[in-house]
Write a protein that holds these residues in place. Structure first.
Motif, PDB file in Angstrom:
ATOM      1  N   GLN A 108       0.842  -1.201   0.000  1.00 11.12           N
ATOM      2  CA  GLN A 108       0.000   0.000   0.000  1.00 11.12           C
ATOM      3  C   GLN A 108       0.873   1.247   0.000  1.00 11.12           C
ATOM      4  OE1 GLN A 108      -3.786  -0.042   2.164  1.00 11.12           O
ATOM      5  NE2 GLN A 108      -3.081   1.762   3.313  1.00 11.12           N
ATOM      6  N   VAL A 109       0.397   2.279  -0.696  1.00 13.62           N
ATOM      7  CA  VAL A 109       1.088   3.561  -0.752  1.00 13.62           C
ATOM      8  C   VAL A 109       0.077   4.656  -0.430  1.00 13.62           C
ATOM      9  CG1 VAL A 109       2.318   5.218  -2.198  1.00 13.62           C
ATOM     10  CG2 VAL A 109       2.762   2.777  -2.453  1.00 13.62           C
ATOM     11  N   GLU A 110       0.468   5.592   0.446  1.00  8.94           N
ATOM     12  CA  GLU A 110      -0.390   6.712   0.814  1.00  8.94           C
ATOM     13  C   GLU A 110       0.362   8.019   0.559  1.00  8.94           C
ATOM     14  OE1 GLU A 110      -1.314   6.001   4.912  1.00  8.94           O
ATOM     15  OE2 GLU A 110      -2.053   3.959   4.506  1.00  8.94           O
ATOM     16  N   PHE A 111      -0.334   8.969  -0.042  1.00  7.37           N
ATOM     17  CA  PHE A 111       0.234  10.284  -0.313  1.00  7.37           C
ATOM     18  C   PHE A 111      -0.490  11.330   0.529  1.00  7.37           C
ATOM     19  CE2 PHE A 111       0.855   7.892  -4.252  1.00  7.37           C
ATOM     20  CZ  PHE A 111       2.164   8.193  -4.598  1.00  7.37           C
ATOM     21  N   LEU A 112       0.263  12.239   1.101  1.00  7.79           N
ATOM     22  CA  LEU A 112      -0.289  13.395   1.809  1.00  7.79           C
ATOM     23  C   LEU A 112       0.449  14.625   1.312  1.00  7.79           C
ATOM     24  CD1 LEU A 112      -2.078  14.673   4.012  1.00  7.79           C
ATOM     25  CD2 LEU A 112      -0.265  14.135   5.666  1.00  7.79           C
ATOM     26  N   THR A 113      -0.285  15.569   0.693  1.00  7.92           N
ATOM     27  CA  THR A 113       0.335  16.758   0.111  1.00  7.92           C
ATOM     28  C   THR A 113      -0.383  18.005   0.608  1.00  7.92           C
ATOM     29  OG1 THR A 113      -1.069  16.697  -1.874  1.00  7.92           O
ATOM     30  CG2 THR A 113       1.021  15.484  -1.952  1.00  7.92           C
ATOM     31  N   THR A 114       0.130  19.168   0.233  1.00 11.67           N
ATOM     32  CA  THR A 114      -0.456  20.436   0.648  1.00 11.67           C
ATOM     33  C   THR A 114      -0.514  21.401  -0.528  1.00 11.67           C
ATOM     34  OG1 THR A 114       1.650  21.490   1.252  1.00 11.67           O
ATOM     35  CG2 THR A 114       0.581  20.149   2.942  1.00 11.67           C
ATOM     36  N   SER A 116       0.739  24.209  -0.427  1.00 10.27           N
ATOM     37  CA  SER A 116       2.034  24.895  -0.431  1.00 10.27           C
ATOM     38  C   SER A 116       3.151  24.044  -1.024  1.00 10.27           C
ATOM     39  CB  SER A 116       2.400  25.346   0.987  1.00 10.27           C
ATOM     40  OG  SER A 116       2.401  24.254   1.886  1.00 10.27           O
ATOM     41  N   GLY A 117       2.836  22.802  -1.456  1.00 15.45           N
ATOM     42  CA  GLY A 117       3.805  21.984  -2.175  1.00 15.45           C
ATOM     43  C   GLY A 117       4.555  20.952  -1.365  1.00 15.45           C
ATOM     44  N   ASP A 118       4.240  20.820  -0.075  1.00 15.64           N
ATOM     45  CA  ASP A 118       4.906  19.816   0.756  1.00 15.64           C
ATOM     46  C   ASP A 118       4.298  18.438   0.472  1.00 15.64           C
ATOM     47  OD1 ASP A 118       6.716  18.889   2.570  1.00 15.64           O
ATOM     48  OD2 ASP A 118       5.711  19.704   4.343  1.00 15.64           O
ATOM     49  N   ALA A 119       5.073  17.377   0.740  1.00 18.63           N
ATOM     50  CA  ALA A 119       4.578  16.025   0.460  1.00 18.63           C
ATOM     51  C   ALA A 119       5.199  15.015   1.401  1.00 18.63           C
ATOM     52  CB  ALA A 119       4.870  15.631  -0.992  1.00 18.63           C
ATOM     53  N   LEU A 120       4.379  14.009   1.761  1.00 16.59           N
ATOM     54  CA  LEU A 120       4.811  12.885   2.584  1.00 16.59           C
ATOM     55  C   LEU A 120       4.247  11.627   1.954  1.00 16.59           C
ATOM     56  CD1 LEU A 120       4.653  12.724   6.480  1.00 16.59           C
ATOM     57  CD2 LEU A 120       3.944  10.792   5.100  1.00 16.59           C
ATOM     58  N   VAL A 121       5.085  10.600   1.830  1.00 14.33           N
ATOM     59  CA  VAL A 121       4.674   9.325   1.246  1.00 14.33           C
ATOM     60  C   VAL A 121       4.829   8.236   2.298  1.00 14.33           C
ATOM     61  CG1 VAL A 121       5.117   7.615  -0.553  1.00 14.33           C
ATOM     62  CG2 VAL A 121       5.393  10.055  -1.065  1.00 14.33           C
ATOM     63  N   THR A 122       3.771   7.457   2.501  1.00 13.69           N
ATOM     64  CA  THR A 122       3.810   6.333   3.436  1.00 13.69           C
ATOM     65  C   THR A 122       3.803   5.030   2.651  1.00 13.69           C
ATOM     66  OG1 THR A 122       2.632   7.596   5.138  1.00 13.69           O
ATOM     67  CG2 THR A 122       2.668   5.208   5.381  1.00 13.69           C
ATOM     68  N   LEU A 123       4.792   4.175   2.927  1.00 11.93           N
ATOM     69  CA  LEU A 123       4.916   2.869   2.275  1.00 11.93           C
ATOM     70  C   LEU A 123       4.603   1.788   3.308  1.00 11.93           C
ATOM     71  CD1 LEU A 123       8.302   3.506   0.402  1.00 11.93           C
ATOM     72  CD2 LEU A 123       5.980   3.859  -0.463  1.00 11.93           C
TER      73      LEU A 123
END
Length: 362
Positions: A108-114, A116-123
């Motif tokens: 599973q892959v989860e993306f969290l963005t904003t 303002s251009g920030d990003a976090l990816v959960t694997l």
């Protein structure tokens, strides 16, 4: 199964149906016509979650229809997701295809963005994560310029930060928010800004105090605090409370007291049913509450909390479920009337919608 098609030409008709539905739900209360806040047609969703489906030697981004976990719908891009998510999807896929360390038992892959251009990816993995994985993940985070979190049973490894940083504009001021991985945040950033602006305007400039229930990470707390003398805010989630405290400090908002209590517990405290140690340093009698702000979960307010809000002259209510909103208004309609109403299209191409009402004492 073929992938769903997000037809932007249907947007206006779908939004009109939501307006009709909200009008019908609020008609028994003689509510005014809602102010309608539209969503961008594409690239509005700041979060996305995909299962990975293996065919041969390749893993693909996949989703499933409700009730069907066996027929995947494959995605190479996702038009409703943010441009940042769409830019990251092929880069991340290339990375796991090139690395057995990254791809082994990745499910599973989860993306969290904003905005303002920030990003976090959960694997997420069906195996323990070791030093080899961490080394590969650190390189990937640097290459993509994102934070990465690895999750496996009983373990969570953070590369960078475990939150993203958002910036939202309300009434000419920029507010900065930490949005933690795994905690609730509004998925549609553009509409969220519209919600904040509407609530800010509906509350108005006041000389008394605000009680806020279900404050989350302080999404509404920050701008609303600038409209009143002081705020007592409550939230039960420890992760959200920590984020809210950080957000208050980051924005130099110093007139908010935040207490980790559920709405039901605060109701008991205000009704003097029983004392709470978390309120030991809070003088509840020092507050002159002129308004209560609530943004409850889909179930709405429980009957006791709904009765608590009745004691306030003004109730500012944001709802993600207009059916439970209508049920709560029905409970309050003998003492309060709807004087303002809004529809926020947080979830285009679905039946879901967000609504806001201002109730004032008759």
């Amino acid at each position: 199964m073929s992938r769903p098609h997000f037809d932007t030409s249907t947007y206006t008709a779908q939004l009109d149906e939501k307006v009709e539905r909200l009008n019908a739900l609020l008609a028994p209360f003689a509510a005014p016509a809602p102010q309608v806040f539209e969503s961008p047609r594409e690239h509005y969703r700041l979060r996305a979650e995909f299962r990975l489906w293996r065919e041969g030697e390749q893993r693909h981004y996949a989703m499933f229809e409700a009730g069907d976990k066996h027929t995947p719908i494959f995605f190479d891009d996702f038009p409703i997701a943010s441009r940042k998510i769409n830019a990251l999807m092929p880069l991340l896929k290339s990375a796991w295809q090139a690395s057995s360390v990254l791809s082994f038992k990745l499910f599973q892959v989860e993306f969290l963005t904003t905005l303002s251009g920030d990003a976090l990816v959960t694997l997420c993995y069906h195996r323990p994560l070791d030093g080899a994985w961490q080394a590969e993940a650190e390189k990937l985070a640097a290459d993509l310029q994102v934070s990465i979190i690895g999750r496996s049973k009983g373990k969570r490894l953070v590369i960078g930060r475990d939150y993203v940083e958002e910036q939202l504009q309300v009434a000419g001021r920029t507010y900065r928010y930490r949005q933690p991985e795994g905690a609730f945040t509004q998925p549609n950033g553009e509409v969220c800004q519209q919600m904040l602006g509407w609530a800010y305007d509906a509350l108005g400039e006041r000389q008394d105090d605000l009680l806020e229930l279900y404050c989350g990470n302080g999404n509404f707390t920050l701008p609303l605090a600038t409209r009143v003398r002081k705020v007592l805010a409550t939230e039960i989630s420890k992760t959200s409370v920590n984020a809210a405290l950080a957000n208050l400090a980051d924005n130099s908002v110093d007139n908010v007291t935040l207490v980790r209590l559920s709405a039901e517990e605060l109701t008991e405290a205000l009704n003097e049913v029983r004392p709470f140690r978390r309120l030991a340093d809070v003088d509840l009698k020092s507050y002159d509450f002129g308004c209560v702000f609530v943004d409850p979960p889909r179930a709405g307010m429980d009957p006791d909390t709904c009765e608590l809000t009745r004691r306030f002259e003004r109730i500012l209510y944001i709802s993600c479920n207009p059916e439970t909103l209508a049920a709560n208004i029905a409970q309050l309609s003998d003492t309060h009337q709807v004087t303002r109403c809004a529809l926020f299209d947080q979830f285009p191409y679905t039946h879901h919608m967000e609504a806001g009402v201002l109730l004032e004492r008759r």
